[in-house]
Design an enzyme around this catalytic site. Structure first.
Site, PDB file in Angstrom:
ATOM      1  N   ASP A  21       0.832  -1.209   0.000  1.00 47.37           N
ATOM      2  CA  ASP A  21       0.000   0.000   0.000  1.00 47.37           C
ATOM      3  C   ASP A  21       0.865   1.257   0.000  1.00 47.37           C
ATOM      4  OD1 ASP A  21      -2.378   1.368  -0.043  1.00 47.37           O
ATOM      5  OD2 ASP A  21      -2.752   1.202   2.108  1.00 47.37           O
ATOM      6  N   ASN A  23       1.251   3.396  -2.909  1.00 56.75           N
ATOM      7  CA  ASN A  23       1.784   3.778  -4.223  1.00 56.75           C
ATOM      8  C   ASN A  23       1.308   5.170  -4.643  1.00 56.75           C
ATOM      9  OD1 ASN A  23       2.687   1.190  -4.212  1.00 56.75           O
ATOM     10  ND2 ASN A  23       1.397   0.443  -5.882  1.00 56.75           N
ATOM     11  N   TRP A  26       2.947   7.880  -2.570  1.00 60.15           N
ATOM     12  CA  TRP A  26       4.365   8.002  -2.957  1.00 60.15           C
ATOM     13  C   TRP A  26       4.485   8.909  -4.184  1.00 60.15           C
ATOM     14  CZ3 TRP A  26       7.306   7.068  -7.273  1.00 60.15           C
ATOM     15  CH2 TRP A  26       8.692   6.936  -7.097  1.00 60.15           C
ATOM     16  N   HIS A  38       2.439   3.117  -8.919  1.00 63.31           N
ATOM     17  CA  HIS A  38       2.301   1.679  -9.197  1.00 63.31           C
ATOM     18  C   HIS A  38       3.530   1.190  -9.973  1.00 63.31           C
ATOM     19  CE1 HIS A  38      -1.650   2.088  -7.624  1.00 63.31           C
ATOM     20  NE2 HIS A  38      -2.172   2.675  -8.679  1.00 63.31           N
ATOM     21  N   THR A  67     -11.118  -6.810  -4.607  1.00 64.56           N
ATOM     22  CA  THR A  67     -12.463  -6.751  -5.198  1.00 64.56           C
ATOM     23  C   THR A  67     -13.065  -5.348  -5.011  1.00 64.56           C
ATOM     24  OG1 THR A  67     -13.253  -7.745  -3.124  1.00 64.56           O
ATOM     25  CG2 THR A  67     -13.070  -9.202  -5.021  1.00 64.56           C
ATOM     26  N   TRP A  70     -12.151  -2.003  -7.795  1.00 57.95           N
ATOM     27  CA  TRP A  70     -12.951  -1.609  -8.972  1.00 57.95           C
ATOM     28  C   TRP A  70     -13.627  -0.269  -8.751  1.00 57.95           C
ATOM     29  CZ3 TRP A  70     -11.939  -4.405 -13.116  1.00 57.95           C
ATOM     30  CH2 TRP A  70     -11.589  -5.752 -12.979  1.00 57.95           C
ATOM     31  N   LEU A 133      10.336 -20.813  -3.542  1.00 59.66           N
ATOM     32  CA  LEU A 133       9.266 -19.978  -2.969  1.00 59.66           C
ATOM     33  C   LEU A 133       7.979 -20.099  -3.775  1.00 59.66           C
ATOM     34  CD1 LEU A 133       8.490 -17.463  -1.086  1.00 59.66           C
ATOM     35  CD2 LEU A 133       9.136 -16.077  -3.071  1.00 59.66           C
ATOM     36  N   ARG A 186       1.818  -4.714   6.411  1.00 64.46           N
ATOM     37  CA  ARG A 186       1.136  -3.683   5.626  1.00 64.46           C
ATOM     38  C   ARG A 186       1.972  -2.412   5.644  1.00 64.46           C
ATOM     39  NH1 ARG A 186      -5.050  -2.336   4.470  1.00 64.46           N
ATOM     40  NH2 ARG A 186      -4.707  -0.535   3.135  1.00 64.46           N
ATOM     41  N   ARG A 192      -5.040  -1.555   8.835  1.00 65.64           N
ATOM     42  CA  ARG A 192      -6.255  -2.338   8.598  1.00 65.64           C
ATOM     43  C   ARG A 192      -5.957  -3.484   7.641  1.00 65.64           C
ATOM     44  NH1 ARG A 192      -7.472   2.895   6.704  1.00 65.64           N
ATOM     45  NH2 ARG A 192      -7.048   3.111   4.472  1.00 65.64           N
ATOM     46  N   SER A 194      -8.328  -4.639   5.184  1.00 62.36           N
ATOM     47  CA  SER A 194      -8.890  -4.375   3.845  1.00 62.36           C
ATOM     48  C   SER A 194      -9.265  -5.645   3.078  1.00 62.36           C
ATOM     49  CB  SER A 194      -7.930  -3.499   3.023  1.00 62.36           C
ATOM     50  OG  SER A 194      -7.691  -2.270   3.664  1.00 62.36           O
ATOM     51  N   GLU A 205       0.329 -12.794  12.916  1.00 58.30           N
ATOM     52  CA  GLU A 205       0.948 -11.637  13.556  1.00 58.30           C
ATOM     53  C   GLU A 205       0.920 -10.495  12.543  1.00 58.30           C
ATOM     54  OE1 GLU A 205       1.934 -11.392  16.700  1.00 58.30           O
ATOM     55  OE2 GLU A 205       1.331 -13.474  17.032  1.00 58.30           O
TER      56      GLU A 205
HETATM   57  C1  IPE Z   1      -5.529  -2.755  -0.211  1.00 59.70           C
HETATM   58  O1  IPE Z   1      -5.165  -1.423  -0.373  1.00 59.70           O
HETATM   59  C2  IPE Z   1      -5.541  -3.455  -1.535  1.00 59.70           C
HETATM   60  C3  IPE Z   1      -4.257  -3.622  -2.207  1.00 59.70           C
HETATM   61  C4  IPE Z   1      -3.088  -3.301  -1.725  1.00 59.70           C
HETATM   62  C5  IPE Z   1      -4.338  -4.238  -3.510  1.00 59.70           C
HETATM   63  P1  IPE Z   1      -6.248  -0.278  -0.553  1.00 59.70           P
HETATM   64  O2  IPE Z   1      -5.495   1.012  -0.698  1.00 59.70           O
HETATM   65  O3  IPE Z   1      -7.187  -0.620  -1.651  1.00 59.70           O
HETATM   66  O4  IPE Z   1      -7.038  -0.342   0.831  1.00 59.70           O
HETATM   67  P2  IPE Z   1      -7.883   0.754   1.591  1.00 59.70           P
HETATM   68  O5  IPE Z   1      -8.898   1.295   0.617  1.00 59.70           O
HETATM   69  O6  IPE Z   1      -6.939   1.829   2.020  1.00 59.70           O
HETATM   70  O7  IPE Z   1      -8.488   0.041   2.754  1.00 59.70           O
HETATM   71  C1  IPE Z   2      -1.573   0.184  -3.387  1.00 59.59           C
HETATM   72  O1  IPE Z   2      -1.362   1.551  -3.451  1.00 59.59           O
HETATM   73  C2  IPE Z   2      -1.826  -0.428  -4.742  1.00 59.59           C
HETATM   74  C3  IPE Z   2      -3.223  -0.842  -4.975  1.00 59.59           C
HETATM   75  C4  IPE Z   2      -4.195  -0.749  -4.117  1.00 59.59           C
HETATM   76  C5  IPE Z   2      -3.501  -1.382  -6.277  1.00 59.59           C
HETATM   77  P1  IPE Z   2      -2.555   2.580  -3.469  1.00 59.59           P
HETATM   78  O2  IPE Z   2      -2.923   2.853  -4.901  1.00 59.59           O
HETATM   79  O3  IPE Z   2      -3.661   2.144  -2.608  1.00 59.59           O
HETATM   80  O4  IPE Z   2      -1.857   3.863  -2.873  1.00 59.59           O
HETATM   81  P2  IPE Z   2      -2.472   4.883  -1.795  1.00 59.59           P
HETATM   82  O5  IPE Z   2      -2.918   4.058  -0.629  1.00 59.59           O
HETATM   83  O6  IPE Z   2      -3.616   5.572  -2.457  1.00 59.59           O
HETATM   84  O7  IPE Z   2      -1.339   5.791  -1.469  1.00 59.59           O
HETATM   85 MG    MG Z   3      -4.088   2.363  -0.639  1.00 58.32          MG
END
Ligand code: IPE
Ligand code: IPE
Ligand code: MG
Length: 240
Positions: A21, A23, A26, A38, A67, A70, A133, A186, A192, A194, A205
């Site tokens: 999480d 991206n 960043w 990404h 899921t 989307w 792996l 995470r 969380r 998610s 853990e």
């Molecule tokens: C969880 O991240 C899903 C992935 C890393 C693919 P999200 O960015 O979608 O989660 P929330 O919306 O912050 O809970």
């Molecule tokens: C995780 O990064 C990648 C996916 C959920 C696909 P995010 O795109 O959720 O990045 P933030 O959380 O918005 O920074």
């Molecule tokens: Mg995110």
């Protein structure tokens, strides 16, 4: 900072799962489009997978698309489909050479473009006999959807209520061989789950780090494993 501690090789978690999480944040903190985040996450992913293989981890699962993702703008969803497809095409061989076995968990619904599904199948096929792996990509994955799909399969298979137990349900999860998750990592400071691997996380853990996913490297994985190794797991019992 990717300060590096060395995990005890005799007490490695069997299965590590990563919510990649941060991206978007960043990229935005650099004045870039979210999609650039990404793209930058690819180096983090490959270094983490290879780092996991190098220390002899058995299972590593990463959350690539949920899921619920989307709900994002169509342009970002389209980008993520194409990006994952191209990443598989460009990187599967190199992971294959590292003896990594690639697997997927998630719903194969019609919203996932056919070309993306084809790359997924090719990666599974190419690496299916590898013995290192097991690297699982959770793609169009939701923990609730997985349990619902398993429940539907129990009914389709005509299993009677008296025969429904945990083993019967596990046999109908997306990958019945996937072991429980020992350690969830995470990134990005969010605390969380998610909807990730709900079934397998019952006694995981949890380690949270503020590092944004594109900055994550194998050293961060090793640090998290060291944190895990300092934990006292009790599984509802008593360690005395
Ligand atoms: C969880 O991240 C899903 C992935 C890393 C693919 P999200 O960015 O979608 O989660 P929330 O919306 O912050 O809970
Ligand atoms: C995780 O990064 C990648 C996916 C959920 C696909 P995010 O795109 O959720 O990045 P933030 O959380 O918005 O920074
Ligand atoms: Mg995110």
């Amino acid at each position: 900072m990717n300060r590096r501690l060395d995990p005890d090789p005799r007490r490695l978690p069997r299965h590590v799962a990563c919510v990649m999480d941060g991206n978007g944040r960043w990229a935005q903190s650099r004045g870039l489009a979210r999609t650039e985040g990404h793209t930058a996450g690819e180096d983090a992913l490959i270094d983490t997978v290879e780092g996991a293989a190098d220390i002899g981890l058995e299972w590593l699962t990463v959350y690539a698309f949920s899921t619920e993702n989307w709900r994002r703008p169509p342009s970002e969803v389209r980008f993520l489909m194409g990006f994952n497809e191209s990443l598989l095409e460009r990187r599967s061989r190199e992971l294959h050479e590292k003896n990594v076995r690639i697997r997927f968990v998630g719903r194969r619904d019609s919203r996932v473009p056919r070309r993306t599904q084809a790359r997924i199948d090719e990666a599974i096929e190419l690496t299916g006999n590898n013995t290192g792996l097991t690297f699982t990509v959770a793609f169009n994955y939701g923990g609730r959807a997985e349990i619902v799909d398993a429940a539907a399969a129990l009914i389709r298979d005509g299993v009677s209520a008296a025969d429904v137990d945990e083993a019967a349900l596990v046999r109908r999860l997306y990958d019945p061989e996937m072991p429980d998750v020992d350690l969830v990592i995470r990134t990005s400071g969010e605390h969380r789950v998610s909807n990730f691997l709900l079934w397998h996380m019952a006694y995981s853990e949890l380690v949270f780090t503020d590092t944004l996913w594109p900055d994550f490297r194998r050293g961060d994985l090793y640090n998290a494993i060291c944190t895990y190794q300092a934990r006292d797991r009790r599984f509802g019992g008593l360690n005395c």
